[in-house]
Scaffold this motif. Sequence first.
Motif, PDB file in Angstrom:
ATOM      1  N   GLY A  67      68.730  83.395  55.990  1.00 44.00           N
ATOM      2  CA  GLY A  67      69.944  84.050  55.498  1.00 44.00           C
ATOM      3  C   GLY A  67      71.200  83.332  55.961  1.00 44.00           C
ATOM      4  N   GLU A  96      73.569  92.050  58.441  1.00 43.16           N
ATOM      5  CA  GLU A  96      72.460  91.739  59.358  1.00 43.16           C
ATOM      6  C   GLU A  96      72.134  93.006  60.152  1.00 43.16           C
ATOM      7  OE1 GLU A  96      70.240  89.200  60.568  1.00 43.16           O
ATOM      8  OE2 GLU A  96      69.763  90.941  61.801  1.00 43.16           O
ATOM      9  N   ALA A 125      65.102  88.767  64.815  1.00 45.26           N
ATOM     10  CA  ALA A 125      64.647  87.762  63.843  1.00 45.26           C
ATOM     11  C   ALA A 125      63.484  86.962  64.431  1.00 45.26           C
ATOM     12  CB  ALA A 125      65.793  86.807  63.503  1.00 45.26           C
ATOM     13  N   ALA A 126      62.519  86.633  63.574  1.00 41.84           N
ATOM     14  CA  ALA A 126      61.453  85.718  64.014  1.00 41.84           C
ATOM     15  C   ALA A 126      62.086  84.396  64.443  1.00 41.84           C
ATOM     16  CB  ALA A 126      60.465  85.497  62.874  1.00 41.84           C
ATOM     17  N   ALA A 127      63.200  84.053  63.793  1.00 39.32           N
ATOM     18  CA  ALA A 127      63.856  82.763  64.058  1.00 39.32           C
ATOM     19  C   ALA A 127      64.275  82.595  65.516  1.00 39.32           C
ATOM     20  CB  ALA A 127      65.073  82.618  63.155  1.00 39.32           C
ATOM     21  N   VAL A 132      62.653  83.683  68.202  1.00 36.76           N
ATOM     22  CA  VAL A 132      61.495  83.525  69.091  1.00 36.76           C
ATOM     23  C   VAL A 132      60.751  82.209  68.842  1.00 36.76           C
ATOM     24  CG1 VAL A 132      59.218  84.528  69.539  1.00 36.76           C
ATOM     25  CG2 VAL A 132      61.234  85.998  69.415  1.00 36.76           C
ATOM     26  N   ALA A 137      60.145  76.377  66.694  1.00 38.04           N
ATOM     27  CA  ALA A 137      60.920  75.511  65.794  1.00 38.04           C
ATOM     28  C   ALA A 137      60.422  74.067  65.774  1.00 38.04           C
ATOM     29  CB  ALA A 137      62.410  75.595  66.115  1.00 38.04           C
ATOM     30  N   MET A 138      59.104  73.930  65.738  1.00 35.71           N
ATOM     31  CA  MET A 138      58.530  72.596  65.545  1.00 35.71           C
ATOM     32  C   MET A 138      58.573  72.278  64.048  1.00 35.71           C
ATOM     33  SD  MET A 138      55.313  72.719  68.117  1.00 35.71           S
ATOM     34  CE  MET A 138      54.680  74.164  67.306  1.00 35.71           C
ATOM     35  N   ARG A 176      70.661  96.800  55.309  1.00 35.05           N
ATOM     36  CA  ARG A 176      70.894  97.104  53.899  1.00 35.05           C
ATOM     37  C   ARG A 176      69.603  96.895  53.126  1.00 35.05           C
ATOM     38  NH1 ARG A 176      74.825  98.949  55.529  1.00 35.05           N
ATOM     39  NH2 ARG A 176      76.984  98.836  54.802  1.00 35.05           N
ATOM     40  N   GLY A 190      61.775  92.689  57.266  1.00 34.66           N
ATOM     41  CA  GLY A 190      62.617  93.848  56.922  1.00 34.66           C
ATOM     42  C   GLY A 190      62.535  94.212  55.451  1.00 34.66           C
ATOM     43  N   GLY A 219      52.991  86.926  66.945  1.00 35.94           N
ATOM     44  CA  GLY A 219      52.943  85.735  67.793  1.00 35.94           C
ATOM     45  C   GLY A 219      53.525  86.053  69.154  1.00 35.94           C
ATOM     46  N   GLU A 220      53.005  85.383  70.164  1.00 33.49           N
ATOM     47  CA  GLU A 220      53.496  85.581  71.538  1.00 33.49           C
ATOM     48  C   GLU A 220      53.836  84.213  72.106  1.00 33.49           C
ATOM     49  OE1 GLU A 220      49.855  87.276  72.684  1.00 33.49           O
ATOM     50  OE2 GLU A 220      50.505  89.341  72.393  1.00 33.49           O
ATOM     51  N   GLN A 261      56.872  88.433  68.459  1.00 31.62           N
ATOM     52  CA  GLN A 261      57.540  88.656  67.178  1.00 31.62           C
ATOM     53  C   GLN A 261      56.510  88.612  66.054  1.00 31.62           C
ATOM     54  OE1 GLN A 261      59.570  89.554  65.113  1.00 31.62           O
ATOM     55  NE2 GLN A 261      61.549  89.795  66.148  1.00 31.62           N
ATOM     56  N   ARG A 307      55.633  87.257  62.191  1.00 32.64           N
ATOM     57  CA  ARG A 307      56.008  86.261  61.185  1.00 32.64           C
ATOM     58  C   ARG A 307      55.904  86.928  59.807  1.00 32.64           C
ATOM     59  NH1 ARG A 307      52.062  84.250  64.746  1.00 32.64           N
ATOM     60  NH2 ARG A 307      52.665  82.412  65.955  1.00 32.64           N
ATOM     61  N   HIS A 323      56.290  78.857  59.209  1.00 28.50           N
ATOM     62  CA  HIS A 323      56.883  77.581  58.792  1.00 28.50           C
ATOM     63  C   HIS A 323      58.370  77.659  58.490  1.00 28.50           C
ATOM     64  CE1 HIS A 323      52.510  77.052  57.523  1.00 28.50           C
ATOM     65  NE2 HIS A 323      52.705  76.321  58.599  1.00 28.50           N
TER      66      HIS A 323
HETATM   67  C1  LIG Z   1      55.994  83.093  67.850  1.00 28.56           C
HETATM   68  C2  LIG Z   1      56.525  82.365  66.659  1.00 28.56           C
HETATM   69  C3  LIG Z   1      56.551  80.966  66.651  1.00 28.56           C
HETATM   70  C4  LIG Z   1      57.036  80.284  65.549  1.00 28.56           C
HETATM   71  N1  LIG Z   1      57.082  78.917  65.587  1.00 28.56           N
HETATM   72  C5  LIG Z   1      57.549  78.231  64.511  1.00 28.56           C
HETATM   73  C6  LIG Z   1      57.604  76.816  64.519  1.00 28.56           C
HETATM   74  O1  LIG Z   1      57.277  76.163  65.504  1.00 28.56           O
HETATM   75  N2  LIG Z   1      58.051  76.170  63.395  1.00 28.56           N
HETATM   76  C7  LIG Z   1      58.460  76.852  62.287  1.00 28.56           C
HETATM   77  O2  LIG Z   1      58.829  76.222  61.291  1.00 28.56           O
HETATM   78  N3  LIG Z   1      58.415  78.202  62.247  1.00 28.56           N
HETATM   79  C8  LIG Z   1      57.976  78.905  63.326  1.00 28.56           C
HETATM   80  N4  LIG Z   1      57.922  80.271  63.297  1.00 28.56           N
HETATM   81  C9  LIG Z   1      58.225  80.960  62.047  1.00 28.56           C
HETATM   82  C10 LIG Z   1      59.707  81.215  61.807  1.00 28.56           C
HETATM   83  O3  LIG Z   1      60.289  81.801  62.928  1.00 28.56           O
HETATM   84  C11 LIG Z   1      59.829  82.152  60.594  1.00 28.56           C
HETATM   85  O4  LIG Z   1      59.134  81.598  59.511  1.00 28.56           O
HETATM   86  C12 LIG Z   1      61.295  82.312  60.183  1.00 28.56           C
HETATM   87  O5  LIG Z   1      62.052  82.816  61.260  1.00 28.56           O
HETATM   88  C13 LIG Z   1      61.414  83.244  58.997  1.00 28.56           C
HETATM   89  O6  LIG Z   1      62.770  83.246  58.633  1.00 28.56           O
HETATM   90  P1  LIG Z   1      63.414  84.467  57.854  1.00 28.56           P
HETATM   91  O7  LIG Z   1      64.880  84.210  57.842  1.00 28.56           O
HETATM   92  O8  LIG Z   1      62.690  84.676  56.571  1.00 28.56           O
HETATM   93  O9  LIG Z   1      63.063  85.760  58.780  1.00 28.56           O
HETATM   94  P2  LIG Z   1      63.642  86.143  60.201  1.00 28.56           P
HETATM   95  O10 LIG Z   1      63.837  84.944  61.043  1.00 28.56           O
HETATM   96  O11 LIG Z   1      62.747  87.224  60.735  1.00 28.56           O
HETATM   97  O12 LIG Z   1      65.064  86.764  59.886  1.00 28.56           O
HETATM   98  C14 LIG Z   1      65.187  87.945  59.117  1.00 28.56           C
HETATM   99  C15 LIG Z   1      66.523  88.574  59.450  1.00 28.56           C
HETATM  100  O13 LIG Z   1      66.729  89.704  58.599  1.00 28.56           O
HETATM  101  C16 LIG Z   1      67.254  90.752  59.387  1.00 28.56           C
HETATM  102  N5  LIG Z   1      66.971  92.043  58.702  1.00 28.56           N
HETATM  103  C17 LIG Z   1      65.779  92.683  58.638  1.00 28.56           C
HETATM  104  N6  LIG Z   1      65.928  93.832  57.916  1.00 28.56           N
HETATM  105  C18 LIG Z   1      67.217  93.874  57.504  1.00 28.56           C
HETATM  106  C19 LIG Z   1      67.969  94.793  56.713  1.00 28.56           C
HETATM  107  N7  LIG Z   1      67.411  95.881  56.168  1.00 28.56           N
HETATM  108  N8  LIG Z   1      69.286  94.534  56.489  1.00 28.56           N
HETATM  109  C20 LIG Z   1      69.884  93.412  57.026  1.00 28.56           C
HETATM  110  N9  LIG Z   1      69.210  92.522  57.788  1.00 28.56           N
HETATM  111  C21 LIG Z   1      67.890  92.742  58.010  1.00 28.56           C
HETATM  112  C22 LIG Z   1      66.577  90.620  60.726  1.00 28.56           C
HETATM  113  O14 LIG Z   1      67.297  91.294  61.731  1.00 28.56           O
HETATM  114  C23 LIG Z   1      66.589  89.102  60.892  1.00 28.56           C
HETATM  115  O15 LIG Z   1      67.771  88.661  61.521  1.00 28.56           O
HETATM  116  C24 LIG Z   1      57.489  80.999  64.402  1.00 28.56           C
HETATM  117  C25 LIG Z   1      57.499  82.386  64.420  1.00 28.56           C
HETATM  118  C26 LIG Z   1      57.025  83.078  65.532  1.00 28.56           C
HETATM  119  C27 LIG Z   1      57.059  84.571  65.532  1.00 28.56           C
END
Ligand SMILES: Cc1cc2nc3c(=O)[nH]c(=O)nc-3n(C[C@H](O)[C@H](O)[C@H](O)COP(=O)(O)OP(=O)(O)OC[C@H]3O[C@@H](n4cnc5c(N)ncnc54)[C@H](O)[C@@H]3O)c2cc1C
Length: 354
Positions: free
Chosen positions: A2, A20, A29-31, A33, A36-37, A169, A192, A205-206, A285, A287, A313
């Motif tokens: 986002g 947010e 956010a998963a992001a 934790v 980020a490889m 939202r 979400g 994931g931990e 967190q 994924r 990813h």
């Molecule tokens: C332990 C772990 C290790 C990882 N390692 C890697 C790695 O090494 N390399 C890699 O590429 N990826 C990795 N990932 C995956 C990566 O973190 C996720 O794929 C990525 O964060 C997903 O992005 P996103 O923006 O879709 O979701 P998110 O990062 O989860 O962000 C979603 C956002 O939406 C917000 N939200 C939720 N509901 C609502 C709502 N109703 N209204 C407004 N906001 C809302 C949340 O608060 C959050 O800020 C890992 C994940 C985990 C858990």
Amino acid sequence: MGRLLALALARLGHRVQLHEAGATDGSGAAARVAAAMLAPLAESAVTDLSVVRMGQHSLERWPQLIAELGMPVFFQQQGTLIVWHRQDQSEAERLKRHLDRTAAALPELPPAQILTAPLMAEREPDLASRFDQGFFLPGEGQLDNRALLTALLHGLREAGVQMHWHSPRRPEDFELGHAGQPDGLFDCRGLGAQQQWRQLRGVRGEVARVHAPEVHLQRPLRLMHPRYPIYIAPKPDHVFVIGATEIESEDRSPASMRSTLELLSAAYSVHSGFAEARVLEIATQLRPTLPDNLPALRWLGPRSLQINGLYRHGFLIAPAMLDATLELWQDGHSLHAERFQLRIEGAASAPLPA
Ligand SMILES: Cc1cc2nc3c(=O)[nH]c(=O)nc-3n(C[C@H](O)[C@H](O)[C@H](O)COP(=O)(O)OP(=O)(O)OC[C@H]3O[C@@H](n4cnc5c(N)ncnc54)[C@H](O)[C@@H]3O)c2cc1C
């Protein structure tokens, strides 16, 4: 996803509002934790070639995107190292077959190199006494996810994006095109969005974040193990992210004693310098994951697009998802999406029911 998209839209001249559910630091956010490889070839062992292609594209795009942020973000492309204990040789052979298949399918990807003891000593001297063989995956990268979230926040402020924190939202909260309402909507809520996109699930994931001044590793390392596979991703100032379990569960409770022990013991088996490390954080967190473990774009309405399923990813593929999304939004179709074989559900003219 986002933050990246909001900034790109603002720079294209759109007036952007960002809602947010969490706070500025990305908690929730998963992001926040993630390790980020950015490892397209290493991940090809567990994912589709489409993700590998997106990863390759993103590895080129990240330096440009970071350079535009106006704040430093640690990013490196020193490759990935894969090691195993001698008794797990068969795991390594299985992985090598996978990597060779990927290399044959995508010849533009730098192939894995076999590391002998002298090469291991040259690349990662700290490991030479424990591992006399390994694979080296050139060009693979990693970045500092938390610094990136902060730099994106800074960029969003500079670009005049109106940000609403602690402001959850749903798409149906907006009446697109009506007076005082937005013209378009992007839903990047990760897990979400589960209420509206029912096929989404969380994969737990931990990870541990430790400070280990005695450990010198130049690049992310993966330990092959039949029961305790781990990775260790070095961040600036001797901070290491050690992860990560993959558990088919939406349990958000803290890490269990057993998985913490397994994670930290496996790290110690790689490098004894972790014995004196200080544990900064043990985080869990979920994924955001679709049934095929692949990302997708989905039209909810003519000007309403969901971006989700980034699974493990998100950092590996976010720039590719961004480029495909902007093209689709502006032109109604995306050559990037076609090239990546990125799934697009519904159509702007015939959206899927929510
Ligand atoms: C332990 C772990 C290790 C990882 N390692 C890697 C790695 O090494 N390399 C890699 O590429 N990826 C990795 N990932 C995956 C990566 O973190 C996720 O794929 C990525 O964060 C997903 O992005 P996103 O923006 O879709 O979701 P998110 O990062 O989860 O962000 C979603 C956002 O939406 C917000 N939200 C939720 N509901 C609502 C709502 N109703 N209204 C407004 N906001 C809302 C949340 O608060 C959050 O800020 C890992 C994940 C985990 C858990």
